[in-house]
Each structure stands twice: as C-alpha cells, then as structure tokens.
Design a protein around this motif. Sequence first.
Motif, short mmCIF file in Angstrom:
data_model
loop_
_atom_site.label_atom_id
_atom_site.label_comp_id
_atom_site.label_asym_id
_atom_site.label_seq_id
_atom_site.Cartn_x
_atom_site.Cartn_y
_atom_site.Cartn_z
N THR A 323 78.92 -2.33 -29.00
CA THR A 323 77.96 -3.38 -29.31
C THR A 323 76.68 -2.75 -29.85
N LEU A 324 76.31 -3.08 -31.08
CA LEU A 324 75.11 -2.56 -31.72
C LEU A 324 74.07 -3.66 -31.75
N THR A 325 72.86 -3.32 -31.29
CA THR A 325 71.73 -4.24 -31.34
C THR A 325 70.66 -3.62 -32.23
N VAL A 326 70.26 -4.33 -33.27
CA VAL A 326 69.23 -3.85 -34.19
C VAL A 326 67.96 -4.63 -33.92
N THR A 327 66.86 -3.92 -33.62
CA THR A 327 65.60 -4.57 -33.27
C THR A 327 64.52 -4.19 -34.26
N ASP A 328 63.51 -5.02 -34.28
CA ASP A 328 62.34 -4.77 -35.14
C ASP A 328 61.14 -4.57 -34.21
N PRO A 329 60.79 -3.31 -33.87
CA PRO A 329 59.73 -3.05 -32.90
C PRO A 329 58.36 -3.26 -33.50
N PRO A 330 57.31 -3.13 -32.66
CA PRO A 330 55.94 -3.21 -33.19
C PRO A 330 55.71 -2.14 -34.25
N LYS A 331 54.79 -2.44 -35.17
CA LYS A 331 54.40 -1.45 -36.17
C LYS A 331 53.64 -0.33 -35.47
N ASP A 356 50.54 -4.43 -35.60
CA ASP A 356 51.16 -5.63 -36.16
C ASP A 356 52.49 -5.82 -35.44
N ALA A 357 52.57 -6.81 -34.58
CA ALA A 357 53.78 -7.02 -33.79
C ALA A 357 53.97 -8.51 -33.54
N ASN A 358 55.19 -8.92 -33.45
CA ASN A 358 55.53 -10.31 -33.14
C ASN A 358 56.79 -10.31 -32.28
N PRO A 359 56.70 -10.73 -31.04
CA PRO A 359 55.49 -11.26 -30.39
C PRO A 359 54.42 -10.19 -30.18
N ALA A 360 53.22 -10.64 -29.83
CA ALA A 360 52.08 -9.73 -29.68
C ALA A 360 52.41 -8.60 -28.71
N ALA A 361 51.91 -7.40 -29.05
CA ALA A 361 52.20 -6.21 -28.25
C ALA A 361 51.25 -6.13 -27.06
N LYS A 362 51.71 -5.42 -26.05
CA LYS A 362 50.88 -5.01 -24.93
C LYS A 362 50.51 -3.54 -25.15
N TYR A 363 49.25 -3.20 -24.80
CA TYR A 363 48.75 -1.87 -25.13
C TYR A 363 48.52 -1.04 -23.87
N THR A 364 48.73 0.26 -24.01
CA THR A 364 48.49 1.21 -22.92
C THR A 364 47.85 2.47 -23.50
N TRP A 365 46.77 2.91 -22.84
CA TRP A 365 46.02 4.09 -23.32
C TRP A 365 46.36 5.31 -22.48
N TYR A 366 46.46 6.47 -23.16
CA TYR A 366 46.70 7.75 -22.49
C TYR A 366 45.79 8.82 -23.11
N LYS A 367 45.57 9.86 -22.31
CA LYS A 367 44.86 11.04 -22.82
C LYS A 367 45.83 12.22 -22.80
N THR A 399 50.01 3.13 -26.82
CA THR A 399 51.34 2.59 -27.12
C THR A 399 51.21 1.07 -27.28
N ALA A 400 51.99 0.56 -28.22
CA ALA A 400 52.08 -0.89 -28.42
C ALA A 400 53.54 -1.27 -28.13
N GLU A 401 53.74 -2.25 -27.25
CA GLU A 401 55.10 -2.54 -26.80
C GLU A 401 55.30 -4.05 -26.67
N ASN A 402 56.44 -4.52 -27.20
CA ASN A 402 56.92 -5.87 -26.89
C ASN A 402 58.42 -5.77 -26.56
N GLN A 403 59.07 -6.91 -26.38
CA GLN A 403 60.46 -6.86 -25.95
C GLN A 403 61.40 -6.27 -27.00
N LEU A 404 60.88 -6.07 -28.22
CA LEU A 404 61.72 -5.52 -29.27
C LEU A 404 61.56 -4.01 -29.42
N GLY A 405 60.59 -3.48 -28.75
CA GLY A 405 60.44 -2.03 -28.85
C GLY A 405 59.05 -1.56 -28.52
N LYS A 406 58.88 -0.26 -28.69
CA LYS A 406 57.63 0.40 -28.30
C LYS A 406 57.29 1.45 -29.35
N ARG A 407 56.03 1.49 -29.77
CA ARG A 407 55.56 2.49 -30.73
C ARG A 407 54.33 3.21 -30.18
#
Length: 779
Positions: A323-331, A356-367, A399-407
Amino acid sequence: MGGGGGAWLIRFVHPPSMDLVQGQNGWGVTYTSTQICALKGSTVDMNCTYRYPSRVNDHDTEVERIFWYTKLSDKEPVDLRTDSEYSGRVQYHCDKSDCTLRITDLRESDSAEYKFRFITNDPRGKYTGSPGVTLTVTDLQVQVSRSTLNPSWAELKCHSSCHLPDGSSYIWYENGQDISGQTSNSYSGSFDSTDSYSCAVKGHEKFPSPSLLGPWGVMYSSTQICALKGSSVKINSTYIYPSRINDHDIEIKETFWFTKGPDDDPVNLRTDSEYSGRVQYHCDKNDCTLTITDLRESDSAEYKFRFITNDPGGKYTGSPGVTLTVTDPPKLPSVSVSPSGEIVEGSSVTLTCSSDANPAAKYTWYKKNVNPDLQPLSKEPQIVFSSIQSSDSGEYYCTAENQLGKRTSEYIFIDVKYAPKTSSVSVSPSDDIMEGSSVTLTCSSDANPAAKYTWYKKNVNPDLQPLSKEPQLVFSSIQSSNSGEYYFTAENHLGKRTSEYIFIDVKYAPKSSSVSVSPSGEIVEGSSVTLTCSSDANPAAKYTWYKKNVNPDLQPLSKEPQLVFSSIQSSNSGEYYFTAENQLGKRTSEYIFIDVKYAPKSSSVSVSPSDEIVEGSSVTLTCSSDANPTAKYTWYKENQILLQGPEGIYHFTSISSEDRGIYHCKSENQYGENSTSLFINVQYAPKLPSLSVSSSGEIVEGSSVNLTCSSDANPAANYTWYKENEDSPKASGQIFTITDVRPEHSGNYYCEAQNRKGRHNSTLYLTVVPYLLSVGLNF
C-alpha cells in the motif's frame, strides 16, 4: 509480509576502524567507522569528530553550519535534512566537535557514501571529510535448500549480507506464528507447500524477513510505504516457483506490477497512461523492483506483483500487495529575524517561522547543538528574546508539521554582538621565567565582534604609550628590567575592557653588588661598625662574608647580609668582600677597605748603637708607635723640647757626657697620645782628677793626713796613688791615708784615675813640717 514502521536501534557494522581524514593546518574530520552494513527497516548512527584551528588570520574561528550529505546540486552538497528521500527519517545529534547522523527506517536506496561538512566564519573555512562513510543497506532473506530425494524436505536459512553480531538469536515464524524452540539461523524439516515461513533477529521482531511461500510465492520488502508528492519510490519483491512440474522445467515468461484489474487479469503498469514515463522495472533473477518517479497523490494505491510461467496454470499474484500513500507535506518553512540589522546584547529580538501548508502547520523551535534530546525551545510561530544575551548566539531552526508531513527549515544564525566582558592572559613558558629566554604573553577576551588588543606596563608609561597592539606581547630575550605588572585593553565598537594585572617575575643570577658602611665617616677603634651588602638578583641572593688574605681555607666570617663589629679593633682593618649566590649563579663583590683609626699605642723607643754609648760617637734615638693615622713625635730632656716631627728620630753627631740623662718621647695624633722614656748612659774616660788634702794648714810630722782624688768618669774610675820617682803605687782607691807623716813623706804625689775608656792623672806636692820646728814656731 514485513512492515516498514518502528526504529531498529541495533547497528550491524563491520569490525570497528578509525579512519582519520587528515586536513592541513589543523582542519580535519575523523569518522568512527568508514564501512557500515545495516538491515533494511533498521536505524543506523554515523559518528564523526571534526577539528579546525581556533584562529585564522588573527580572527577567532567559529563554526556557522554543519551537515551531512550524499548528493550534490550545482556542485554544492545537499543537506540530508532538505532531501525529500530522507524526509522525516534524518536527525543530527551534535555536541561541541562531535556530530552523529541518525537515519531511521532504512531503505536499500539509502546505500551510499555519506560525508560530513562544516562551514566556518572564515571565507575559505569550508571542510568536507573525504572519503566518507559507505553505508550498505540489505535485508533478511529466507534461503531454501531442497532435498533431491525427498521433495517435501528442505533446509531454511535466515541470511543477511551484513555481518550480524556473534551470538545473535533468531525467531522463526510459520504462517505468522512463532515456532517454539527454533533459535538458530537455520531451520530444517518437511514443509507443506501451502505454508509461509519468515525469520527475524530476536529482540527486533518488528523487522522480519519477507515470508517465503511453499513452492509458489511473492514476498514484499515493505507492505506499507509513505512517500512525498513529487518524489520517487521503490517497491521491492522476491518471487519463488517450483523448478519442475509434471516432469517439465518451469520458466518465467512475464513479470509485471499492477494496481488495476482483477488478480487473474490485471493491467500492467507500463501500459497504464496515468503512469506513462514514470514507471521502471528492475528485475534480476527472483527479485523485481518497481520504481515510480514524480509521485502524485493519485498514485496512492495497492501495488501487486504478478509472474506468469510456461505452465498452463503457472500464474501467481502476490496478494495482499504494497500500500503506497502519497502525501503533500508543508512547504519548507522560512525564518525571519526582527530587527534585521546588527543584534546587540540586551536588545529585544523576535524569530518568526512561517510555512505554506494546508491545513495550517504547527511550529516548533529548536537550537542546534543545544538540545541533544530535541527538547523544543518553543511551540509558537515566534520565539521572542526580550533581552537577548551572548549565550543566545547560535543556529536556530523550526519545523512546520501537519497531518500530511513535517518539514525542517534551514538554519538561521543569530550572532549577538557585545562589548568585551571577560579577559584572560596566558604566559608561555608557564613555569619560572629566566632572563634571556623567550617569553610570550597572550591575551584573550570574550567579545563579539572580536576585540582589538593593546598592551601596557603598569607605572612605566605615564603617557600610556602602548607596548604592542597585537594579541601577543613577545620578549625574544627577556631582561630583568622587563619584570613588572602588565595589562591590556580589549576594545570593539561596543565598548572597552581593561584586564587584571599579571606580574612577570624575571629570574636571574646575581649581577651587581654593593656594600654600605655605617657609620659612613671615619671608623674609630672601639666604635660599632656595620657592613651591609646587597646584590641585584632574583630570587634574592644568600650572602657570605670573607676577609682578604685572612682565611686561606675560605672559612666565612658571616652568612648574613650584615657583618657587625660591636667594638671594632685595629686588627679588624683590612679588605673585605662577599659572595652573592642563588640557584641561578654566584657573584663575588669588589673589595672594600676598612681603615680603623686609633690613638698611639704600643709606643717604644730605641737607641742606636744599642750597646755602650761612648762619648764622641754618633747616636740616634728612635721613637715609634702603633697609631692610625701616623703619630707625630716630640723628644724631651728634662721637660725641654729637643725635637718635633713626624719621623720620631733624634740624632747626636758627637755625643758628650753632658748628654747623659733621661729622654722622653711623646707619640700623638688626633685620637690621643702615649709617652715612653729612655735613659742615655754616655761612657767616657776619666776627666782630669782633682786632688785635695784633708788638712788645710801645714802637715806636721807625726800627724795623719788624707789625700783625696776624684775624677768625672763613666764608668766610675779606679784610682791609683803614686809618689814621684817611685815605681810602685803607694795606694789604690780614691783616698790615700798617711797615718804617721814623716819628713820623708814630703814630695810630689800624683793620682791616676782610669776606667776601660782611658786614664788621666793629677799631681800635688805634700810638704811635711818637722815637729820641733813646728813647735818652735809656735812660740
């Protein structure tokens, strides 16, 4: 059928080796292992240590960016974190000069050479560790060895091209169920052609081998695959079939993949217009891989492999498929900084993350390199520093993350500028500093931008003329005059700081010496006198006092800096010197003369000649005295001054008897006087004797008369009386007595006075008057 989820933390590698990649001028990368073999679906760690010079061209070197890569884009390395094929599967764990790359859910396509690269603030300060780490990804496979005598009997072997750790324990599955008691890598027995078999390493049961089905079967590497839109994907399968059926050899006529149509009449993907130009088959022996490029969301489907043999019923489809699932993650998220100019410590700074993400991404900061366990700094789009500090400098990412992926964003470097706030000095060499050696003072200060340095010496440059404007103050041959306290200023456009003092103590052997005398004027016998020595030496010298020509065996007078005479004596006059000595050498001082002054003493007088002094001879009287300064002498006779002068000599050219007597000599200087006397006994022959008669009138016959003779003589004279015309002396002695005078006693008598120096005589005439005449005359 093996799944693709989870993380396998065991690493199967070749025996460890250290591959040092040598760099020039202090640049380099060291990989812990250069060859790694790992199983598909597992997790692998690649470790390296990097180094670089702390300063280049008088500037501190700082690392601005680090990353791992396998590919180049426009001749520039591509950070693995930005490579879509590794999306969500790559992590960096970096601390100080160590950096570890972790790749999870390994795929055969991950087999490549991985290199580490770091970039510094120096324009040419980019370095890649080459050659890198070669990773080979493989999987477990069930290998079958069948018996030619018994077609139902076979030996199954759990095999991997990687070297598995010694003592590994295995698990065998039949139709998905654990076969109890089977822990070795081989399993033999009679097998039903309808059963499936697979194996796994104990402790890592989530990553079993593909199932092996009786004589016919298809095994898929993974049954669930998730891929990003626009990327490429590889789907792997292995198929088996009996080599002979009904005494006929079985041969493969066709192999293909499909998603559409029933299992008994599927549509080959290569003939499907939706996949036109995007599908490739790579088949070798019993393995066949489907590659789909430029993935679309419509490619999400179940993919199955089918093979057809020359046997009329020899068609087989591996079902269920993959089973292959193709997703479109956040930019790829972007980061902005406010304010956009120079960031100064204490100011307010805001970092903003957007994607640029749909649905809107959640953000997390790291050092970067600060949170090895990836604990986030913030889970808001903005991270705000109300009063940013120098410790906040570093590389940040979000990092920007939604249910379609993480960048993950690129790194943004926050460079907090601040005035110099710490300073330190190092001294080389760090032990004792010897005169004539080379010494370097090196200063440093915590400042951004790097400070400019200026060196000074305390209390030496009242007008603050600097000694140097370099980070190092170098003494190629340091001298004792260089001892003292040094400091530097560190300055950039944000402020200035002055360091603490550092004391430079130059050690040297004694090299100059001096003596002081107290009191400083004339030294008088009996007074207290102190000689004090000193020498220019570091460490301080130890002193030893000597007197010249007095201590042939060099027995010291004192081992103190002072030589003290509580009541100095004339015998202490002489030349003194001392030695000054420390562990670096020894020095002998010049001589100092101590001249003790004293009144005349031990006065003496002498006469020459020293035997008998004879009248008329030459005689010298000499007076001498022990005195400092030299005495003046005065000769006296009976309180009458005869002579004064420095010589103390009184001379008689022709001494006379009148010179006989007691002589005195006085020795005198400004400190006192001394006197001594001498008796001069002048010897001479008798002078003309004088004669006398005891009777002053006539000498009458029969009377008694004394004739006396005396003469001045030295030594005293002996006297002899003679009568004229008689050879024999009449008497000896000073007095000649005639007791019964007779007329015949009349006549000339003379007395001779003599001593060993000579003789002399005198004559008198004696007239004797007859008695009767004498009586007649009385009538």
